[in-house]
Scaffold this active site. Structure first.
Site, short mmCIF file in Angstrom:
data_model
loop_
_atom_site.label_atom_id
_atom_site.label_comp_id
_atom_site.label_asym_id
_atom_site.label_seq_id
_atom_site.Cartn_x
_atom_site.Cartn_y
_atom_site.Cartn_z
N SER A 265 -12.50 -11.55 17.50
CA SER A 265 -11.89 -12.41 16.85
C SER A 265 -12.70 -13.71 16.64
O SER A 265 -13.73 -13.89 17.36
CB SER A 265 -10.35 -12.85 17.69
OG SER A 265 -10.92 -13.33 18.92
N LYS A 266 -11.98 -14.50 15.92
CA LYS A 266 -12.61 -15.91 15.77
C LYS A 266 -12.76 -16.65 17.22
O LYS A 266 -13.73 -17.33 17.30
CB LYS A 266 -11.72 -16.83 14.73
CG LYS A 266 -12.18 -18.34 14.68
CD LYS A 266 -11.32 -19.14 13.68
CE LYS A 266 -11.94 -20.25 13.47
NZ LYS A 266 -12.01 -21.19 14.62
N ARG A 267 -11.74 -16.45 18.10
CA ARG A 267 -11.84 -17.00 19.18
C ARG A 267 -12.76 -16.77 19.93
O ARG A 267 -13.54 -17.43 20.94
CB ARG A 267 -10.52 -16.81 20.01
CG ARG A 267 -10.17 -17.63 21.17
CD ARG A 267 -8.84 -17.46 21.79
NE ARG A 267 -7.88 -17.69 20.90
CZ ARG A 267 -6.71 -16.81 20.93
NH1 ARG A 267 -6.75 -15.48 21.45
NH2 ARG A 267 -6.02 -17.33 19.84
N GLY A 269 -15.67 -15.79 18.97
CA GLY A 269 -17.00 -16.63 18.29
C GLY A 269 -16.84 -17.96 18.77
O GLY A 269 -18.26 -18.39 19.31
N ASP A 270 -15.81 -18.58 18.91
CA ASP A 270 -15.69 -19.96 19.31
C ASP A 270 -16.02 -20.04 20.57
O ASP A 270 -16.75 -21.16 21.18
CB ASP A 270 -14.25 -20.72 19.06
CG ASP A 270 -13.90 -20.70 17.45
OD1 ASP A 270 -15.03 -20.82 16.80
OD2 ASP A 270 -12.83 -20.60 17.37
#
Length: 507
Positions: A265-267, A269-270
């Site tokens: 998920s984007k999370r 990556g962040d």
């Protein structure tokens, strides 16, 4: 009998930036199509207008273009089966929904969201789960239970309704998945899915089956999250009498978090500092998300990385050009299980492609960084410099960190290196070295080294200690490529000036 031309489609919804899982789906479709001399179609599935995000469609086109996936037919490209945007095909779907109703395969349902919520609440209170299916439909407000005249009146008066597919009772639905093999479902566990919504647009299920048929799609290659929808799609082909035209299906495995547990998920990556989108994205409310392109990844590296997430070429080869990927790709060699994303492996792929670039190409890629910093450096010199650090970098942006001292003299000197080598007779030696180097007429690495080595021998000093002190003077620390090459590229005057500055500054 002649074989059908392979036609595949990548059909994203314009609800935001394209996740790399979606990019991999596009890539596998593209590789499959090109391997078989077929067409790659981009279709925009925007029937869910509540989730539409401005700019998302243009983002998809730009991302695929950056990655080198040529679109044969699409909204921007046109084609024989236009329009390629589902919101522009509304009348087509209405006719097919009516056909299913008339043939007894679908029905109107007038239940309000509140009434259905009440059913769910009651079911939960009794520790059961409500489903709109063959068991419950006869007790609900639909065209199967209401008199025909009342149904007509409700429709004529503008009462909101949806169209649901009438799933037959206790029927085995089977098919072959190109990756997973034979799959079988029983309709007894399937609900009556909404295929046409109250806003006058179809759901994904009806729209994609109708479009795939009309656009002569031969293979549907999509994410495994659509596997539970497969029996409904197979039943829709049966209901329309299109079974002979039904495409072959392949459901791709998930791309997993770096831990291997759960979907990337984007999370993730962040949290770990890596992108999960191909291009940088700015949402309509101003929120930004990093992209592979802006993070310094080369498109060839991203394609290579994604191709090997879930596909096994059957050899030890890891580096593939797009042409090699097309030639080697086989849907049968796609794994069933999820593929773990490794951010370090992503950097490794980029490094491999950086190394493959010519020194001139790398210099051209690095030139904008120098321009941004207000530096005007001859390209032949930039080319020589990038060649020195090529093997040490993962991104073009790393070049500045590795070579900044070539362009800007250091203002500070690493205290750890100072403490280690700037002691004893070394400071006095460095003070004398300026005049010694001034006598070197042919300013080349070998001549510079011979001059310094002779002086070190004459003074009886340790070669390593002096060379560390010289490196400190020229670059400000204990890093960098071959020291004599640095001195040669800096030139005699600049080398001597830096040694003098170090002597004065370090003291």
């Amino acid at each position: 009998m002649s074989q059908k031309k392979v036609r595949v489609r990548f059909a994203p919804s314009p609800t935001g930036p394209l996740h790399i899982g979606g990019v991999r789906t596009a890539l596998f479709n593209y590789l499959f199509a090109k391997k078989h001399g077929g067409d790659f179609i981009l279709r925009i599935e925007d029937t869910d207008q509540t989730r539409f995000v401005e700019g998302a469609e243009a983002y998809v086109n730009e991302a695929l273009q950056w990655l080198g996936m040529h679109i044969d037919e699409g909204v921007a490209q046109g084609g024989a089966y236009a329009p390629y945007k589902q919101s522009e095909r509304k009348e087509i779907y209405t006719a097919y929904a009516d056909r299913l109703i008339n043939d007894g395969w679908a029905y109107y349902a007038f239940d309000t969201p509140e009434e259905l919520d009440a059913r769910r609440t009651d079911a939960e209170a009794n520790n059961t789960k409500f489903a709109y299916d063959m068991n419950s439909r006869q007790g609900l407000k639909n065209s199967l239970t209401l008199p025909k005249q009342e149904v007509e009146q409700l429709i004529a008066s503008g009462t909101p309704y949806v169209v649901r597919f009438k799933m037959p009772a206790n029927e085995d639905v089977s098919g072959v998945d190109m990756i997973r093999g034979h799959v079988k479902f029983n309709t007894a566990i399937l609900d009556d899915k909404v295929i046409f919504k109250s806003d006058g647009l179809p759901t994904y299920h009806l729209a994609n089956v109708v479009d795939d048929y009309l656009m002569k799609i031969t293979h549907v290659i999509r994410g495994e999250e659509w596997l539970p929808s497969l029996p409904l799609h197979i039943m829709l082909y049966k209901a329309f009498g299109w079974e002979a035209e039904r495409p072959q299906f392949a459901h791709l495995p998930l791309i997993l978090k770096p831990t291997g547990k759960g979907k990337l998920s984007k999370r993730d990556g962040d949290k770990a500092g890596f992108p999960v989108f191909p291009l940088e994205w700015t949402s309509p409310d101003g929120e930004t998300a990093s992209g592979y392109r802006e993070s310094g990844y080369l498109p060839e590296a991203v394609n290579n990385l994604l191709a090997l997430l879930g596909w096994n070429p059957g050899t030890e080869q890891e580096i593939f050009t797009m042409e090699q990927l097309i030639d080697s790709f086989s849907i049968e060699r796609v794994n069933k299980s999820g593929a773990r994303f490794d951010p370090e492996k992503a950097k490794w792929f980029n490094h491999q492609y950086i190394v493959k670039m010519s020194d001139q190409e790398l210099a051209q890629a690095f030139a904008p960084v120098l321009i941004d910093k207000g530096l005007d450096v001859p390209m032949d010199k930039v080319t020589e410099i990038v060649a020195l650090v090529k093997e040490r970098i993962n991104f073009v942006s790393d070049i500045w960190d590795q070579t900044s001292f070539f362009f800007v003299a250091p203002d500070e000197f690493d205290p750890k290196v100072v403490k280690k080598c700037w002691k004893g007779d070394v400071p006095a030696f460095m003070a004398d070295l300026s005049s010694t180097l001034d006598s070197v007429s042919d300013w080349k690495a070998d001549a510079i080294k011979a001059c310094i080595s002779s002086k070190i021998e004459e003074k009886g000093l340790g070669f390593g200690m002096v060379m560390n002190a010289l490196r400190l003077s020229l670059v400000g620390g204990g890093f960098g490529p071959d020291l004599m090459t640095i001195a040669q590229l800096l030139g005699k005057q600049e080398t001597i000036a830096r040694i003098k500055k170090a002597v004065e500054t370090i003291g």
